[in-house]
Design a protein around this motif. Structure first.
Motif, PDB file in Angstrom:
ATOM      1  N   THR A 138       0.404  -8.673  -5.241  1.00  0.00           N
ATOM      2  CA  THR A 138      -0.699  -9.029  -4.365  1.00  0.00           C
ATOM      3  C   THR A 138      -1.910  -8.087  -4.549  1.00  0.00           C
TER       4      THR A 138
ATOM      5  N   HIS B 274      11.006  -8.152   4.264  1.00  0.00           N
ATOM      6  CA  HIS B 274       9.338  -8.332   4.483  1.00  0.00           C
ATOM      7  C   HIS B 274       9.136  -9.322   5.516  1.00  0.00           C
TER       8      HIS B 274
ATOM      9  N   HIS C  34       6.605 -11.139   5.648  1.00  0.00           N
ATOM     10  CA  HIS C  34       5.675 -12.089   4.957  1.00  0.00           C
ATOM     11  C   HIS C  34       6.141 -12.476   3.396  1.00  0.00           C
TER      12      HIS C  34
ATOM     13  N   TRP D  11       5.452 -15.026  -0.320  1.00  0.00           N
ATOM     14  CA  TRP D  11       4.197 -15.325  -0.689  1.00  0.00           C
ATOM     15  C   TRP D  11       3.837 -15.837  -1.794  1.00  0.00           C
TER      16      TRP D  11
ATOM     17  N   VAL E  27      -0.555  -8.661   2.098  1.00  0.00           N
ATOM     18  CA  VAL E  27       0.735  -8.618   2.644  1.00  0.00           C
ATOM     19  C   VAL E  27       0.945  -7.564   3.877  1.00  0.00           C
TER      20      VAL E  27
END
Length: 188
Positions: free
Chosen positions: A11, A26, A28, A31, A151
């Motif tokens: 990311t 996590h 998120h 992703w 994130v």
């Protein structure tokens, strides 16, 4: 001399994740899956076809060895199953996936492996292993698929206590969905 090439989904804030997004708790997670594309699939296939062996950490190996042996009939799966696979682990009792080999002494055995005949060696994910490879100066290239998200936490690839490593951008490619591939070579 063979090269060790690391490939990662990462990311904007430096978090790495496997395509399934389930290796860390996590909020998120997953992703990477929202950014799959035909361009990305072609890039990953070309990347795999450019090497002839895989280097994996124990956790990545465990996940791959539970999935890939049941996948057949396409170039990606067939390559994954056929290639020699080197797994770095001090505790894995055996490596049952076809053509797998355990490396116990990473620094010594990988330096020797790099000096053997053959093509380059690709490291998928394996963040803990990659951190160790960076510390031992064993990475020749980094291939980062930069996903346009932040994130706010998760597994980071680059620790704060690493020595300075200089890389040179050898290739970049932007996909229509905003993903950018950055390929770097380690400078001497």
């Amino acid at each position: 001399m063979r090269k060790i090439i690391v490939t990662e989904f990462i990311t904007l804030d430096g978090v790495v994740e496997a395509p399934g997004g389930d290796e860390t708790p996590h909020p998120h997670g997953g992703w990477q899956a929202r950014y799959r594309s035909p361009e990305g699939g072609k890039y990953k296939m070309d990347e795999l076809k450019s090497v002839d062996a895989l280097l994996l950490g124990k956790n990545t190996y465990s996940g791959f060895s539970n999935y890939w042996p049941t996948q057949t009939g396409n170039d990606f799966a067939d390559s994954m199953n056929h290639y020699p696979k080197y797994v770095v682990s001090a505790t894995l009792p055996n490596a049952g996936w076809n053509n797998s080999h355990i490396i116990r002494d990473m620094a010594t055995e990988l330096a020797a492996l790099k000096n053997t005949q053959g093509g380059n060696i690709l490291v998928y994910g394996s963040a803990t292993l990659v951190k160790s490879l960076l510390q031992h100066n064993l990475i020749d290239e980094l291939h980062l698929m930069l996903i346009p998200v932040v994130v706010g936490g998760g597994l980071k690839l680059f620790d704060d206590n690493l020595q300075l490593r200089n890389f040179s951008l050898s290739r970049s490619q932007a996909f229509e969905n905003g993903v950018v591939v950055l390929e770097y070579q380690l400078l001497p």
